[in-house]
Write a protein that holds these residues in place. Structure first.
Motif, PDB file in Angstrom:
ATOM      1  N   UNK A 134       0.847  -1.198   0.000  1.00 15.98           N
ATOM      2  CA  UNK A 134       0.000   0.000   0.000  1.00 15.98           C
ATOM      3  C   UNK A 134       0.886   1.253   0.000  1.00 15.98           C
ATOM      4  N   UNK A 135       0.526   2.234  -0.800  1.00 18.13           N
ATOM      5  CA  UNK A 135       1.342   3.447  -0.952  1.00 18.13           C
ATOM      6  C   UNK A 135       1.557   4.186   0.362  1.00 18.13           C
ATOM      7  N   UNK A 136       0.561   4.144   1.239  1.00 17.17           N
ATOM      8  CA  UNK A 136       0.667   4.904   2.479  1.00 17.17           C
ATOM      9  C   UNK A 136       1.197   4.081   3.656  1.00 17.17           C
ATOM     10  N   UNK A 137       1.658   2.873   3.384  1.00 15.28           N
ATOM     11  CA  UNK A 137       2.246   2.039   4.441  1.00 15.28           C
ATOM     12  C   UNK A 137       3.573   2.662   4.887  1.00 15.28           C
ATOM     13  N   UNK A 138       3.997   2.354   6.093  1.00 11.93           N
ATOM     14  CA  UNK A 138       5.293   2.879   6.554  1.00 11.93           C
ATOM     15  C   UNK A 138       6.443   2.396   5.658  1.00 11.93           C
ATOM     16  N   UNK A 139       7.428   3.227   5.484  1.00 10.69           N
ATOM     17  CA  UNK A 139       8.563   2.920   4.602  1.00 10.69           C
ATOM     18  C   UNK A 139       9.284   1.647   5.017  1.00 10.69           C
ATOM     19  N   UNK A 140       9.282   1.334   6.290  1.00  4.92           N
ATOM     20  CA  UNK A 140       9.990   0.124   6.727  1.00  4.92           C
ATOM     21  C   UNK A 140       9.398  -1.131   6.092  1.00  4.92           C
ATOM     22  N   UNK A 141       8.127  -1.083   5.673  1.00  2.00           N
ATOM     23  CA  UNK A 141       7.518  -2.223   4.991  1.00  2.00           C
ATOM     24  C   UNK A 141       8.108  -2.421   3.595  1.00  2.00           C
ATOM     25  N   UNK A 142       8.692  -1.388   3.038  1.00  2.00           N
ATOM     26  CA  UNK A 142       9.426  -1.501   1.772  1.00  2.00           C
ATOM     27  C   UNK A 142      10.870  -1.905   2.056  1.00  2.00           C
ATOM     28  N   UNK A 143      11.455  -1.292   3.049  1.00  2.00           N
ATOM     29  CA  UNK A 143      12.866  -1.521   3.353  1.00  2.00           C
ATOM     30  C   UNK A 143      13.154  -2.959   3.773  1.00  2.00           C
ATOM     31  N   UNK A 144      12.290  -3.512   4.586  1.00  2.00           N
ATOM     32  CA  UNK A 144      12.541  -4.847   5.139  1.00  2.00           C
ATOM     33  C   UNK A 144      12.635  -5.912   4.049  1.00  2.00           C
TER      34      UNK A 144
END
Length: 174
Positions: A134-144
């Motif tokens: 989701x676009x508005x999810x916290x960035x850590x959900x992309x980073x991990x």
């Protein structure tokens, strides 16, 4: 137990890293009818060799700077969303690459192609993982998932690209 969504992210990320690795590995394979990519030029002046070595140094630094692990450490701010982080990562990679684009004059075509491929595949990986979130999810959900994929891949594409650049630089120093 990891959720199915987490497993999907990991599989996508590992697949993208494998693609980057195979692409860079194919670039390194010596071609039977080609001369060595970084063969020393006996007519090169004393001023060209330092420029060539500096170009290889700058490209090794570029490879390190666009490594997702390095990027995430430099760019991550807790308040960022997935989209914010994706944009920051991709823009930084493009800016770093653009800043060093003139170095292609001094390095072999294979070395330059390695750097270009690494850049393109890293951006592709980031965008693929981000598109699943989701676009508005916290960035850590992309980073991990990005970091997990690189940790599971063993030798990262960035490390492989650095090895290629180092080997070519050593060839021209002989």
């Amino acid at each position: 137990m990891p959720s199915s969504q987490t497993l999907l992210y990991i599989v996508i990320t590992i697949g993208a890293i494998a693609l980057v690795y195979m692409t860079i590995k194919d670039l390194v394979k010596p071609k039977k009818q080609e001369e060595p990519a970084a063969a020393p030029n006996p007519n090169a002046s004393a001023t060209v060799l330092p420029l060539q070595l500096q170009a290889y140094e700058r490209l090794v630094l570029l490879v390190e700077r666009i490594n997702p692990q390095s990027l995430i450490n430099r760019l991550y701010i807790q308040e960022m969303t997935v989209v914010d982080m994706q944009i920051a990562l991709v823009q930084t990679i493009k800016a770093e690459f653009d800043h060093n684009i003139s170095q292609q004059i001094y390095v072999s075509p294979a070395a330059w192609e390695t750097v270009k491929t690494l850049k393109e595949q890293t951006i592709t990986l980031i965008n693929q993982v981000a598109s699943q979130l989701p676009a508005d999810a916290p960035a850590k959900e992309l980073n991990i998932p990005i970091l997990e994929a690189f940790m599971q891949a063993g030798e990262s594409p960035s490390e492989l690209a650095s090895q290629i650049l180092n080997a070519e630089a050593k060839k021209i120093m002989k």
